[in-house]
Design an enzyme around this catalytic site. Structure first.
Site, mmCIF file in Angstrom:
data_model
loop_
_atom_site.group_PDB
_atom_site.id
_atom_site.type_symbol
_atom_site.label_atom_id
_atom_site.label_comp_id
_atom_site.label_asym_id
_atom_site.label_seq_id
_atom_site.Cartn_x
_atom_site.Cartn_y
_atom_site.Cartn_z
ATOM 1 N N LEU A 117 0.823 -1.210 0.000
ATOM 2 C CA LEU A 117 0.000 0.000 0.000
ATOM 3 C C LEU A 117 0.860 1.264 0.000
ATOM 4 O O LEU A 117 0.678 2.147 -0.823
ATOM 5 C CB LEU A 117 -0.938 -0.012 1.209
ATOM 6 C CG LEU A 117 -1.851 1.204 1.393
ATOM 7 C CD1 LEU A 117 -2.823 1.328 0.216
ATOM 8 C CD2 LEU A 117 -2.631 1.095 2.705
ATOM 9 N N GLU A 119 3.703 4.206 -0.295
ATOM 10 C CA GLU A 119 4.581 4.684 -1.355
ATOM 11 C C GLU A 119 5.506 5.750 -0.792
ATOM 12 O O GLU A 119 5.274 6.264 0.317
ATOM 13 C CB GLU A 119 3.751 5.278 -2.500
ATOM 14 C CG GLU A 119 2.836 4.272 -3.170
ATOM 15 C CD GLU A 119 1.996 4.867 -4.287
ATOM 16 O OE1 GLU A 119 1.185 4.138 -4.854
ATOM 17 O OE2 GLU A 119 2.172 6.079 -4.583
ATOM 18 N N GLY A 123 2.293 7.596 2.433
ATOM 19 C CA GLY A 123 2.331 6.622 3.513
ATOM 20 C C GLY A 123 1.051 6.692 4.317
ATOM 21 O O GLY A 123 0.133 5.902 4.139
ATOM 22 N N ARG A 252 -5.591 -3.698 12.550
ATOM 23 C CA ARG A 252 -5.163 -2.684 13.513
ATOM 24 C C ARG A 252 -5.342 -3.130 14.965
ATOM 25 O O ARG A 252 -4.431 -2.936 15.773
ATOM 26 C CB ARG A 252 -5.886 -1.365 13.244
ATOM 27 C CG ARG A 252 -5.208 -0.549 12.151
ATOM 28 C CD ARG A 252 -5.966 0.686 11.759
ATOM 29 N NE ARG A 252 -5.205 1.444 10.768
ATOM 30 C CZ ARG A 252 -5.746 2.318 9.932
ATOM 31 N NH1 ARG A 252 -7.052 2.539 9.970
ATOM 32 N NH2 ARG A 252 -4.992 2.973 9.068
ATOM 33 N N GLU A 373 0.834 0.668 9.528
ATOM 34 C CA GLU A 373 -0.628 0.498 9.474
ATOM 35 C C GLU A 373 -1.350 1.721 10.033
ATOM 36 O O GLU A 373 -2.413 1.625 10.636
ATOM 37 C CB GLU A 373 -1.064 -0.790 10.177
ATOM 38 C CG GLU A 373 -0.596 -2.033 9.450
ATOM 39 C CD GLU A 373 -1.135 -3.320 10.015
ATOM 40 O OE1 GLU A 373 -2.321 -3.340 10.402
ATOM 41 O OE2 GLU A 373 -0.382 -4.308 10.068
ATOM 42 N N GLY A 374 -0.755 2.884 9.804
ATOM 43 C CA GLY A 374 -1.332 4.140 10.259
ATOM 44 C C GLY A 374 -0.649 4.625 11.511
ATOM 45 O O GLY A 374 -0.780 4.023 12.582
ATOM 46 N N SER A 376 0.393 6.904 14.836
ATOM 47 C CA SER A 376 -0.454 7.300 15.963
ATOM 48 C C SER A 376 -1.259 8.554 15.649
ATOM 49 O O SER A 376 -2.430 8.680 16.045
ATOM 50 C CB SER A 376 0.413 7.528 17.203
ATOM 51 O OG SER A 376 0.973 6.314 17.655
ATOM 52 N N GLU A 377 -0.647 9.493 14.927
ATOM 53 C CA GLU A 377 -1.358 10.720 14.574
ATOM 54 C C GLU A 377 -2.540 10.427 13.652
ATOM 55 O O GLU A 377 -3.598 11.057 13.754
ATOM 56 C CB GLU A 377 -0.385 11.696 13.901
ATOM 57 C CG GLU A 377 0.692 12.252 14.822
ATOM 58 C CD GLU A 377 1.784 11.241 15.155
ATOM 59 O OE1 GLU A 377 2.540 11.476 16.105
ATOM 60 O OE2 GLU A 377 1.896 10.202 14.446
#
Length: 395
Positions: A117, A119, A123, A252, A373-374, A376-377
């Protein structure tokens, strides 16, 4: 949501997983080469039946697996999780032919999957993907791979050509296939992304490993007019963002479980150390500042565990608030693990900084989950968005 207390069978299963990880997986992990896929380790996960459970169990069992493995062998936990992350879109959205070709091999540990996913310039903002899936007007699918191997060609005529880059991809460039997200409609944001199943031997697909803080296999991928067909699509064209977000909503909370497992391992080590270490005429545990610190570590770890379990249960029950709960669980658990591992290092002193010490290993491992995977922000942004959406829906 129910109160969370594992039943005796779940407790026994978690204990069994910790033992398996220590006795059968840890030796294989120690033999692996940092930064590369450990195929013997993946194969053993398959022999133990754990990879198959990625496709037969719910989010709650996935969290129990990840937490238990992480407690004894973070490398085994990561190998299992990456198989699930890369293959879940095939399981959930693949055609019968795609599932029959790849999922049995993933389950037995003979094929390595990857989720492509991120790049270089996209990100956290996944809707800003720039990898292009350009229509192949000729539809001839005649690109040749290195050596001209016909086995690398798609089964039918190419409908699109993938051109661009992916970066920070776990298991790249050594995976056997990639779930790739590419832009099929320009300037359409999240609505113009399509998910593709791309075998690693497609012509024009190359990759390079990256040297990262944690010793995981992570790399970049380059797509030079890589041919893909309608049979390679996962789900529907231009609906790939749903595939990505659905996968992340499942994984997540389990990233949070991974973090809880590491936090528990650090806490357990700290309990032993502070009970045995002589200091100032007694044991470290006798110092109020130390005892209170250990209590805080335990409090935060248990709070994070309960939130992870709540988010996983919400997913299994198809609750409407899964995105927000998943984000909360991932955020709280990964930030908690960072705090707990750092505190454990502080209470152990210099010995915890030596290469090979459990806490030195955990200190390197615990940092990345706050980003992937994302970050914290991003999780805070998701939580706020869900809160306001819920408020406005009730007005």
């Amino acid at each position: 949501m129910p109160a969370f207390s594992l039943d005796p069978s779940q407790t026994a299963w978690c204990a069994e997983l910790r033992d398996l990880a220590a006795e059968r997986l840890r030796p294989l992990a120690d033999k692996g080469e940092p930064g590369h896929v450990n195929r013997p380790l993946v194969a053993e996960l398959g022999r133990l039946g754990l990879l198959e459970r990625l496709f037969t169990s719910g989010a709650f069992d996935l969290c129990l697996m990840r937490e238990s493995l992480a407690h004894s062998c973070t490398e085994a936990e990561t190998a299992l999780a990456l198989q699930g992350l890369g293959a879940h879109p095939v399981h959930a959205h693949g055609t019968r032919a795609q599932r029959e070709r790849w999922l049995p091999r993933v389950a037995e540990g003979s094929a390595v999957a990857a989720f492509a996913l991120s790049e270089p310039g996209a990100g956290s903002d996944a809707a800003a993907l720039e990898l292009r899936a350009e229509g192949d007007a000729a539809g001839e699918g005649d690109a040749a791979g290195e050596g001209g191997s016909p086995a690398a060609e798609p089964d039918g005529p190419a409908r699109w050509r993938l051109t661009g880059e992916k970066c920070w991809i776990s298991n790249a460039p050594e995976a056997d296939f990639y779930t790739v997200f590419a832009r099929t409609t320009p300037d359409a944001g999240a609505r113009g992304v399509t998910a593709f199943l791309v075998p690693a031997d497609r012509p024009g697909l190359t990759g390079t490993g990256l040297d990262m803080l944690s010793p995981h296999p992570i790399g970049s991928l380059s797509f030079d007019a890589v041919p893909v067909t309608a049979d390679d699509v996962l789900g529907e064209p231009d609906r790939g963002f749903r595939v990505a977000m659905g996968t992340l909503n499942l994984f997540r909370p389990s990233v949070g479980a991974f973090a809880v497992g590491m936090a528990q391992a650090a806490l357990d080590a700290t309990l032993v150390h502070t009970a045995e270490r002589d200091a100032f005429g007694g044991k470290l545990r006798d110092l109020q500042t130390v005892a209170h610190q250990v209590a805080e570590m335990a409090l935060r770890t248990e709070a994070a565990r309960l939130m992870v379990y709540a988010a996983a249960t919400a997913y299994d029950e198809k609750a409407p608030d899964v995105p927000g709960r998943a984000a909360m669980a991932k955020l709280l658990a990964t930030e908690t693990a960072q705090y707990v591992v750092d505190s454990a290092v502080q209470l152990h002193g210099a010995r915890a900084l030596r290469h090979g010490h459990l806490l030195e290993h955990l200190y390197r491992e615990v940092r990345a989950p706050r980003i992937y995977e994302g970050a914290s922000e991003v999780q805070r942004g998701i939580i706020a968005k869900e809160l306001y959406a819920t408020m406005e829906a009730g007005q």
